[in-house]
Design a protein around this motif. Structure first.
Motif, mmCIF file in Angstrom:
data_model
loop_
_atom_site.group_PDB
_atom_site.id
_atom_site.type_symbol
_atom_site.label_atom_id
_atom_site.label_comp_id
_atom_site.label_asym_id
_atom_site.label_seq_id
_atom_site.Cartn_x
_atom_site.Cartn_y
_atom_site.Cartn_z
ATOM 1 N N TYR B 104 0.831 -1.216 0.000
ATOM 2 C CA TYR B 104 0.000 0.000 0.000
ATOM 3 C C TYR B 104 0.860 1.258 0.000
ATOM 4 O O TYR B 104 0.525 2.259 -0.625
ATOM 5 N N ILE B 105 1.972 1.207 0.745
ATOM 6 C CA ILE B 105 2.843 2.387 0.834
ATOM 7 C C ILE B 105 3.399 2.762 -0.551
ATOM 8 O O ILE B 105 3.724 3.916 -0.823
ATOM 9 N N ALA B 106 3.500 1.774 -1.445
ATOM 10 C CA ALA B 106 4.016 2.066 -2.787
ATOM 11 C C ALA B 106 3.119 3.063 -3.532
ATOM 12 O O ALA B 106 3.594 3.789 -4.409
ATOM 13 N N ILE B 107 1.833 3.119 -3.172
ATOM 14 C CA ILE B 107 0.902 3.978 -3.924
ATOM 15 C C ILE B 107 1.250 5.466 -3.802
ATOM 16 O O ILE B 107 1.467 6.129 -4.814
ATOM 17 N N PRO B 108 1.305 6.027 -2.563
ATOM 18 C CA PRO B 108 1.649 7.454 -2.495
ATOM 19 C C PRO B 108 3.005 7.760 -3.125
ATOM 20 O O PRO B 108 3.173 8.825 -3.731
ATOM 21 N N ILE B 109 3.961 6.846 -2.989
ATOM 22 C CA ILE B 109 5.290 7.113 -3.558
ATOM 23 C C ILE B 109 5.202 7.157 -5.085
ATOM 24 O O ILE B 109 5.694 8.091 -5.718
ATOM 25 N N VAL B 114 4.700 10.897 -10.121
ATOM 26 C CA VAL B 114 3.843 11.518 -11.134
ATOM 27 C C VAL B 114 3.758 13.021 -10.872
ATOM 28 O O VAL B 114 3.976 13.844 -11.763
ATOM 29 N N TYR B 115 3.461 13.369 -9.620
ATOM 30 C CA TYR B 115 3.310 14.770 -9.244
ATOM 31 C C TYR B 115 4.577 15.551 -9.581
ATOM 32 O O TYR B 115 4.529 16.668 -10.092
ATOM 33 N N ALA B 116 5.738 14.943 -9.308
ATOM 34 C CA ALA B 116 7.005 15.601 -9.564
ATOM 35 C C ALA B 116 7.364 15.587 -11.054
ATOM 36 O O ALA B 116 8.318 16.238 -11.464
ATOM 37 N N GLY B 117 6.623 14.820 -11.848
ATOM 38 C CA GLY B 117 6.912 14.731 -13.273
ATOM 39 C C GLY B 117 8.220 14.005 -13.559
ATOM 40 O O GLY B 117 8.842 14.199 -14.600
ATOM 41 N N TRP B 118 8.649 13.134 -12.633
ATOM 42 C CA TRP B 118 9.930 12.447 -12.740
ATOM 43 C C TRP B 118 9.709 11.129 -13.484
ATOM 44 O O TRP B 118 9.495 10.088 -12.872
ATOM 45 N N TYR B 119 9.778 11.187 -14.802
ATOM 46 C CA TYR B 119 9.423 10.031 -15.624
ATOM 47 C C TYR B 119 10.322 8.824 -15.349
ATOM 48 O O TYR B 119 9.840 7.700 -15.208
ATOM 49 N N PHE B 122 9.308 7.208 -12.153
ATOM 50 C CA PHE B 122 7.941 6.722 -12.316
ATOM 51 C C PHE B 122 7.912 5.381 -13.047
ATOM 52 O O PHE B 122 7.190 4.461 -12.672
ATOM 53 N N ILE B 123 8.729 5.260 -14.068
ATOM 54 C CA ILE B 123 8.636 4.085 -14.928
ATOM 55 C C ILE B 123 9.383 2.877 -14.350
ATOM 56 O O ILE B 123 9.101 1.736 -14.705
ATOM 57 N N ILE B 124 10.348 3.104 -13.425
ATOM 58 C CA ILE B 124 11.041 1.938 -12.849
ATOM 59 C C ILE B 124 10.629 1.624 -11.417
ATOM 60 O O ILE B 124 10.911 0.542 -10.922
ATOM 61 N N PHE B 125 10.012 2.559 -10.735
ATOM 62 C CA PHE B 125 9.798 2.375 -9.301
ATOM 63 C C PHE B 125 9.092 1.054 -8.967
ATOM 64 O O PHE B 125 9.576 0.268 -8.160
ATOM 65 N N ILE B 126 7.968 0.800 -9.616
ATOM 66 C CA ILE B 126 7.238 -0.438 -9.282
ATOM 67 C C ILE B 126 7.894 -1.678 -9.890
ATOM 68 O O ILE B 126 8.184 -2.629 -9.159
ATOM 69 N N PRO B 127 8.177 -1.684 -11.206
ATOM 70 C CA PRO B 127 8.756 -2.923 -11.751
ATOM 71 C C PRO B 127 10.143 -3.273 -11.210
ATOM 72 O O PRO B 127 10.505 -4.445 -11.194
ATOM 73 N N ILE B 128 10.926 -2.313 -10.793
ATOM 74 C CA ILE B 128 12.245 -2.655 -10.239
ATOM 75 C C ILE B 128 12.207 -2.648 -8.715
ATOM 76 O O ILE B 128 12.326 -3.685 -8.067
ATOM 77 N N TRP B 129 12.008 -1.480 -8.130
ATOM 78 C CA TRP B 129 12.193 -1.350 -6.678
ATOM 79 C C TRP B 129 11.154 -2.113 -5.881
ATOM 80 O O TRP B 129 11.484 -2.872 -4.974
ATOM 81 N N VAL B 130 9.880 -1.903 -6.204
ATOM 82 C CA VAL B 130 8.832 -2.558 -5.411
ATOM 83 C C VAL B 130 8.815 -4.066 -5.658
ATOM 84 O O VAL B 130 8.728 -4.854 -4.714
ATOM 85 N N PHE B 131 8.946 -4.461 -6.928
ATOM 86 C CA PHE B 131 8.904 -5.888 -7.242
ATOM 87 C C PHE B 131 10.113 -6.639 -6.682
ATOM 88 O O PHE B 131 10.072 -7.848 -6.502
ATOM 89 N N LEU B 132 11.192 -5.933 -6.414
ATOM 90 C CA LEU B 132 12.332 -6.590 -5.774
ATOM 91 C C LEU B 132 12.264 -6.507 -4.246
ATOM 92 O O LEU B 132 12.725 -7.395 -3.545
ATOM 93 N N PHE B 133 11.674 -5.417 -3.760
ATOM 94 C CA PHE B 133 11.620 -5.232 -2.307
ATOM 95 C C PHE B 133 10.615 -6.173 -1.642
ATOM 96 O O PHE B 133 10.903 -6.758 -0.594
ATOM 97 N N LEU B 134 9.439 -6.323 -2.233
ATOM 98 C CA LEU B 134 8.381 -7.112 -1.574
ATOM 99 C C LEU B 134 8.769 -8.580 -1.345
ATOM 100 O O LEU B 134 8.530 -9.098 -0.252
ATOM 101 N N LEU B 174 2.573 15.334 -18.784
ATOM 102 C CA LEU B 174 3.406 15.266 -19.983
ATOM 103 C C LEU B 174 3.850 16.684 -20.356
ATOM 104 O O LEU B 174 3.093 17.635 -20.200
ATOM 105 N N PRO B 175 5.074 16.836 -20.827
ATOM 106 C CA PRO B 175 5.548 18.186 -21.141
ATOM 107 C C PRO B 175 4.757 18.796 -22.302
ATOM 108 O O PRO B 175 4.157 18.081 -23.092
#
Lengths: 212, 322
Positions: B104-109, B114-119, B122-134, B174-175
Motif C-alpha cells: 500500500y505504501i508504494a501507492i503514495p510514492i 507523477v506529481y514531480a513529473g519524474w518520468y 515513475f517508470i522503474i519504481f514499481i517494476p524494479i524497486w517494489v517488485f524486488l523489495f516485496l 506530460l511536457p
C-alpha cells in the motif's frame, strides 16, 4: 456535554472516514438492523475495529444510544483509556471476574433506557477470523428482557485488518452479515445453541478467500 | 467567465464534458421512459447503472477540472481502492500482513513521482524497486509455504491497480513541448488527454456491450467471458475509433489518422483488460469484484479495461508525440 460533542465529532470525522475508505463495507441484509432501542447486537469478535465498524452501521442520530459492552479490567486499566472507552466509545464496563453484585446490572439499566447493546459473546478477540464458543451472558440478558430482540451480526475481514497484538493497520474490505432477530423462549441452552447456529449460518453465506 | 478561464483545462475539454453530460441525460430519459408504468423491479439494474454513471462522471469531472494536484490525488485514491478490493478478494497469508502494508505504501510514492513529473523514477519504481523489495520483505517473515503464490499474486495486483493506472495520471504531467525541438506539440492541459483516455475506454465498454446485445452471434472466449461476442468486439472497435476521430483532434496533438488508430488500440486493449479481470473472477468463483458501485459491481469491475488502456495509450502518445 463536551464529551457528547467529542464523541459525535470522533465518529463523524475519524471513525466513519476510516471505516468507509480504509476498510469499506459490504453489508448483507442491512434492513435487519434495529432502527431504535431497546435491542441487543451480538457479534463475533476479531479486532478492536469490530466495535468501531458496528457503531458506524447506524445513523449518527442513534449514536448516543449505542452501548458496546466491554471488559472492565481491560478498558478501565488507566484513567485516560477509561475516559476514552466510557465517554467516547460509550462502553458499558462489565467485570469478567465475578466478585459480588451482578456484573450485568448496568446492561439491564441500559436496556430499560431503550439503548442498543453491542455484545461480543466470544469474550475475547482470540485467534483472528476464527469463531469460538459463546459465553452465556447474552442469554441472561435475554431472560431478564425477553421482549428485546437479539440480533446476530457476523463480521469478516477485520481480523485481517487489525488482529489482536498487531499495531499496524492493513486495509481490507469488511463483510457484515445481519441475521434475524431472536427472542427468549425460556431455555438457556437452547437459546445459546440457536444463536451459535445462526452465527455459523451467517458465516457460511460468505465466500471468503483463503487466509492461511 | 473569469472562473472558467482560470480552470487548468482548455475550453475544448469543457465542451466535450458538456457533451458527455448531454449524452448521459439522454440515456437517463430513455431508461426512465422504459421504466414508466412498469414494476419498480423492471430494468432496475439498468437504472442503478445510469444513476451510478451520474455519480462517477460528476466526481471524475470535478477531479480533473479543479486542479492538477487534486487530479493526481484522486487517481491515487482510485489505485488504493482498487488494490484494497483486489487484496480482499484473493487468498493471502497471515504471515504477509506487513508485506501488504508495504504494498500500500508504494501507492503514495508512485503518485509522488507523477506529481514531480519524474518520468525515469515513475517508470522503474514499481517494476524494479517494489517488485524486488516485496519478495525480500516476504522472505524476512520466514514463511515459505505458499511463497510463490503470495508474491506472484501481490506483484500482479500492484501491476494492474497501481503501475498501470498511474499511467493515466502521468498523462496530466506530460511536457508541453516535444523533447527534440522547442515547438509546442500540444499547448493544452494534460487533463484533456486523461479525459480522452477515460471517455474512450468507458465508451468502448458500453459500445461492446450494446453491439454484443444487438447482434449476438459467435462468442470470442466463452470459457472466460460468456457475454463477449465478435459482433460486440468489432462493433465496439468501430464505434470507439469513430468517436476518437471526432474528438481526439480537438483534445490531443493527434492527427485524424492517428486519432482513429488510437481509438482502435484503446478498444482492443480495453477488451483484454476486461477479460483479464474476468479470468481472475472466474478463478476465484466470484461474480463481481465487490459492490461499491450499485449496478456495476466493484470498482475493479468498472476500471478493468483501464488497467490495459492507460499504459498502452500513454506509451502510444509518448512514443509519437512527446
Amino acid at each position: 456535554m463536551l464529551n457528547k460533542l467529542l464523541r459525535t465529532l470522533f465518529f463523524l470525522l475519524i471513525v466513519r472516514p476510516l471505516v468507509l475508505l480504509g476498510l469499506g463495507l459490504n453489508i448483507r441484509n442491512r434492513m435487519g438492523l434495529p432502527s431504535k432501542g431497546p435491542a441487543v447486537i451480538v457479534a463475533n469478535h476479531n479486532s478492536h475495529l469490530d466495535t468501531l465498524v458496528i457503531l458506524s452501521l447506524f445513523p449518527l442520530a442513534l449514536l448516543p444510544r449505542l452501548r458496546p459492552v466491554a471488559a472492565a479490567d481491560y478498558f478501565l486499566r488507566n484513567p485516560l483509556l477509561a475516559w476514552f472507552a466510557t465517554k467516547i466509545i460509550g462502553i458499558i464496563p462489565v467485570a469478567r471476574s465475578q466478585k459480588g453484585g451482578n456484573p450485568l446490572a448496568l446492561s439491564f439499566e441500559a436496556l430499560s433506557r431503550d439503548e442498543i447493546l453491542i455484545i461480543f459473546p466470544e469474550g475475547s478477540r482470540g485467534t483472528p477470523e476464527e469463531l469460538t464458543r459463546f459465553k452465556k451472558g447474552v442469554a441472561l440478558i435475554s431472560k431478564k428482557h425477553p421482549e428485546v430482540p437479539i440480533i446476530p451480526l457476523f463480521l469478516h475481514g477485520l481480523g485481517k485488518a487489525l488482529p489482536r497484538g498487531e499495531a499496524v493497520f492493513v486495509p481490507f474490505f469488511c463483510d457484515v452479515f445481519v441475521g434475524s432477530p431472536q427472542t427468549w423462549e425460556g431455555n438457556k441452552e437452547q437459546f445459546m445453541q440457536q444463536l451459535e447456529e445462526q452465527m455459523a449460518g451467517l458465516a457460511e453465506q460468505g465466500n471468503f478467500p483463503l487466509w492461511d | 467567465m473569469n472562473f472558467i478561464q482560470n480552470l487548468p483545462v482548455p475550453e475544448n475539454l469543457l465542451y466535450a464534458i458538456a457533451g458527455v453530460f448531454a449524452l448521459l441525460t439522454v440515456a437517463t430519459v430513455i431508461v426512465a421512459i422504459m421504466r414508466r408504468g412498469k414494476e419498480p423491479e423492471d430494468h432496475l439494474e439498468l437504472w442503478l447503472r445510469v444513476k451510478s454513471w451520474w455519480y462517477m462522471i460528476s466526481i471524475f469531472t470535478f477531479a480533473i477540472v479543479i486542479n492538477r494536484t487534486l487530479s493526481i490525488v484522486f487517481l491515487g485514491l482510485i489505485s488504493f481502492l482498487a488494490l484494497k478490493e483486489y487484496l480482499s478478494m484473493i487468498p493471502t497469508r497471515r504471515a504477509d500482513r506487513r508485506v501488504l502494508f508495504w504494498a500500500y505504501i508504494a501507492i503514495p510514492i508512485q503518485y509522488y513521482w507523477v506529481y514531480a513529473g519524474w518520468y525515469g523514477m515513475f517508470i522503474i519504481f514499481i517494476p524494479i524497486w517494489v517488485f524486488l523489495f516485496l519478495p525480500f520483505r516476504m522472505v524476512l517473515q520466514g514463511e515459505t509455504q505458499g511463497f510463490l503464490r503470495a508474491i506472484g499474486t501481490l506483484n500482479w495486483g500492484l501491476m494492474m491497480t497501481v503501475f498501470s493506472l498511474s499511467h493515466a495520471a502521468f498523462l496530466l504531467v506530460l511536457p508541453e513541448t516535444a523533447l527534440s525541438t522547442d515547438y509546442p506539440v500540444f499547448d493544452k492541459s494534460g487533463a484533456a488527454l486523461l479525459f480522452l483516455l477515460v471517455l474512450l475506454t468507458q465508451f468502448n465498454d458500453v459500445a461492446q456491450y450494446v453491439w454484443g446485445r444487438l447482434i449476438g452471434g459467435p462468442k470470442i472466449i466463452p470459457k472466460v467471458s460468456p457475454g463477449k461476442t465478435w459482433a460486440g468486439f468489432l462493433g465496439g472497435m468501430f464505434s470507439t475509433a469513430l468517436l476518437s476521430l471526432a474528438l481526439a483532434p480537438y483534445l490531443s496533438p493527434m492527427s485524424l489518422l492517428m486519432a482513429g488508430l488510437a481509438g482502435a488500440i484503446i478498444s482492443f486493449s480495453g477488451f483484454i483488460g476486461d477479460v483479464t479481470i474476468s479470468a481472475v473472477k472466474r478463478d476465484l468463483r466470484v461474480k463481481d469484484t465487490g459492490n461499491t458501485i450499485p449496478g456495476h459491481g466493484g470498482l475493479l469491475d468498472r476500471i478493468d479495461s483501464l488497467t490495459y488502456t492507460a499504459p498502452i495509450f500513454f506509451h502510444f502518445l509518448r512514443y509519437f508525440y512527446y
